[in-house]
Design an enzyme around this catalytic site. Structure first.
Site, mmCIF file in Angstrom:
data_model
loop_
_atom_site.group_PDB
_atom_site.id
_atom_site.type_symbol
_atom_site.label_atom_id
_atom_site.label_comp_id
_atom_site.label_asym_id
_atom_site.label_seq_id
_atom_site.Cartn_x
_atom_site.Cartn_y
_atom_site.Cartn_z
ATOM 1 N N TYR A 138 3.779 40.242 12.250
ATOM 2 C CA TYR A 138 2.918 39.225 12.866
ATOM 3 C C TYR A 138 1.557 39.133 12.180
ATOM 4 O O TYR A 138 0.867 38.136 12.304
ATOM 5 C CB TYR A 138 2.701 39.520 14.360
ATOM 6 C CG TYR A 138 3.921 39.263 15.224
ATOM 7 C CD1 TYR A 138 5.093 38.744 14.689
ATOM 8 C CD2 TYR A 138 3.890 39.539 16.577
ATOM 9 C CE1 TYR A 138 6.201 38.519 15.477
ATOM 10 C CE2 TYR A 138 5.007 39.307 17.380
ATOM 11 C CZ TYR A 138 6.158 38.799 16.823
ATOM 12 O OH TYR A 138 7.254 38.573 17.607
ATOM 13 N N LYS A 189 14.837 49.411 12.941
ATOM 14 C CA LYS A 189 16.001 48.842 12.244
ATOM 15 C C LYS A 189 16.114 49.577 10.909
ATOM 16 O O LYS A 189 16.137 48.969 9.828
ATOM 17 C CB LYS A 189 15.786 47.324 12.080
ATOM 18 C CG LYS A 189 16.987 46.553 11.582
ATOM 19 C CD LYS A 189 18.110 46.428 12.602
ATOM 20 C CE LYS A 189 19.310 45.725 11.989
ATOM 21 N NZ LYS A 189 20.527 45.854 12.803
ATOM 22 N N ASP A 221 19.136 46.331 17.595
ATOM 23 C CA ASP A 221 20.248 45.529 18.125
ATOM 24 C C ASP A 221 20.983 46.298 19.213
ATOM 25 O O ASP A 221 21.324 45.766 20.267
ATOM 26 C CB ASP A 221 21.201 45.083 16.999
ATOM 27 C CG ASP A 221 21.526 46.188 16.004
ATOM 28 O OD1 ASP A 221 20.812 47.214 15.979
ATOM 29 O OD2 ASP A 221 22.504 46.036 15.248
ATOM 30 N N ASP A 245 7.984 42.775 21.184
ATOM 31 C CA ASP A 245 7.781 41.451 21.773
ATOM 32 C C ASP A 245 9.060 41.011 22.485
ATOM 33 O O ASP A 245 9.058 40.580 23.636
ATOM 34 C CB ASP A 245 7.430 40.477 20.631
ATOM 35 C CG ASP A 245 6.965 39.120 21.129
ATOM 36 O OD1 ASP A 245 6.851 38.948 22.348
ATOM 37 O OD2 ASP A 245 6.730 38.244 20.283
ATOM 38 N N ASP A 249 10.156 41.533 26.865
ATOM 39 C CA ASP A 249 10.534 40.381 27.694
ATOM 40 C C ASP A 249 11.919 40.580 28.301
ATOM 41 O O ASP A 249 12.153 40.257 29.467
ATOM 42 C CB ASP A 249 10.548 39.087 26.860
ATOM 43 C CG ASP A 249 9.238 38.320 27.001
ATOM 44 O OD1 ASP A 249 8.209 38.961 27.309
ATOM 45 O OD2 ASP A 249 9.241 37.092 26.811
#
Ligand code: NAD
Length: 354
Positions: A138, A189, A221, A245, A249
């Site tokens: 980001y 990852k 994942d 992020d 959520d």
């Protein structure tokens, strides 16, 4: 305790007013605290032509903690990007160096039917997601849209984490795990990304300083899948900015009610910005129907993490639980047939329960 109070936009003013009632009740009970108001987001633009006015920056920097409602509103949607309310939020986070974002996902027994998962999967759920907030893809440079030699256009971003960034957030994670179930799962990852391989190496190294904490690693994942398959296997989840992020959520919806979810964003000295996870809900603003509990629970987090007053944090959380046990509900968490109360009435009920 010096607290900057930034109600922001939309329902922000209504929900923050209820959290302030709780703070005032605690003050009249002997807690020494000062509050000063400032503008952020659309309110900042209206008052000073800037979503993060200089006066707000000064106030936030001089305070020990910031209590924020939410920012955003339809009337600001067509402003140039630097003037949009959300820029105020990004700038205050960055300006205060808030690199550790804590989002608990906790299911209250009274609200277990609000979850989209089966009650037996979520009853008793209590996870803390710790997301690194100021690094990763980001913020990485270079980024942009370029034209390649063959004439094709390409969008690109850069993912990176420096050792100090990973170390400091890992320490925050292990310290939180020490105060909870002493289990932390670091999500990355590492099977594909070099940045993640490096992340895993540093987290594993920091773990040597916390032998009591059981550290595990999981690919993102798989973590996304496990969160809806068997979420109670987790205690603390530590992860980077982009994975956090998305996972935070996902985890928040396990609880079924966005109006119940608090958050904290901390710097390296535990100075923090405390806000509900939801936005300014312009669709229900001004109607006295918003749920103020996420904001009130954010005050509990403030007491726990910035002011090290676990006793006060637990007192606020117990008061919230008591109001739920009494069957008091705002519209977003009411089941069919239940009587609904408004935002201000809910704030008063929590104060009474204190
Ligand atoms: P939102 O979270 O504001 O609302 C989503 C839905 O949840 C709406 O139906 C809303 O009525 C409901 N809701 C949210 N909080 C509630 C509460 N406390 N009680 C009852 N119902 C509640 O998200 P959105 O609609 O996507 O965004 C609205 C505005 O908020 C936008 O301008 C957006 O940019 C901004 N936003 C701000 C923040 C923040 O300040 N941290 C976060 C997300 C979105």
């Amino acid at each position: 305790m010096k607290i900057a109070v930034l109600p922001g936009d939309g329902i922000g003013t209504e929900i923050v007013a209820q959290a302030v009632k709780v703070l005032e009740a605690l003050r009249s009970d002997g807690l020494k605290l000062e509050m000063e108001y400032g503008h952020l987001g659309g309110a900042g633009y209206d008052a000073a032509g800037d979503p993060f006015p200089a006066a707000t920056e000064k106030l936030a920097k001089e305070s020990d903690a910031v209590l924020l409602g939410a920012v955003g509103g339809y009337q600001y949607d067509n402003l140039p990007r630097p003037m949009r309310p959300e820029q105020g939020l990004l700038r205050i986070r960055k300006g205060l160096g808030l690199f550790a974002n804590l989002r608990p996902a906790l299911v209250y027994p009274e609200l277990v039917n609000s979850s989209s998962l089966k009650p037996e999967l979520v009853s008793g759920l209590d996870i803390m997601i710790l997301r690194e907030l100021t690094g990763d893809i980001y913020f990485g440079q270079p980024r942009g849209i370029r034209t390649l030699e063959n004439g094709e256009r390409q969008g690109f971003d850069t993912m990176h984490y420096s050792e100090s960034e990973v170390r400091r957030v890992a320490h925050v994670g292990f310290n939180i795990a020490m105060k909870r179930g002493k289990k932390m799962c670091s999500v990355d990852k590492a099977n594909v990304l070099d940045t993640s391989m490096f992340w895993r190496e540093i987290v594993t190294d920091v773990a040597k300083e916390y032998p009591q904490v059981e550290l595990s690693h999981m690919y993102v994942d798989n973590a996304a899948m496990q969160l809806v398959r068997a979420p109670k296997q987790f205690d603390v989840i530590l992860t980077g900015n982009i994975f956090g992020d998305i996972l935070s959520d996902e985890a928040s919806m396990l609880t079924g009610s966005i109006g119940m979810l608090p958050s904290a964003s901390l710097d390296s000295n535990n100075k923090g910005l405390y806000e509900p996870c939801h936005g300014s809900a312009p669709d229900i603003a001004g109607k006295d129907i918003a749920n103020p509990l996420a904001t009130i629970l954010s005050v509990a987090m403030m007491m726990r993490y910035t002011f090290a007053r676990e006793d006060v944090a637990q007192r606020i959380e117990a008061a919230v639980r008591k109001t739920l046990q009494q069957g008091l509900r705002t519209g977003d968490i009411a089941e069919a047939g239940m009587q609904k109360i408004g935002c201000a009435a809910m704030g008063s009920a929590v104060v009474a329960a204190l």
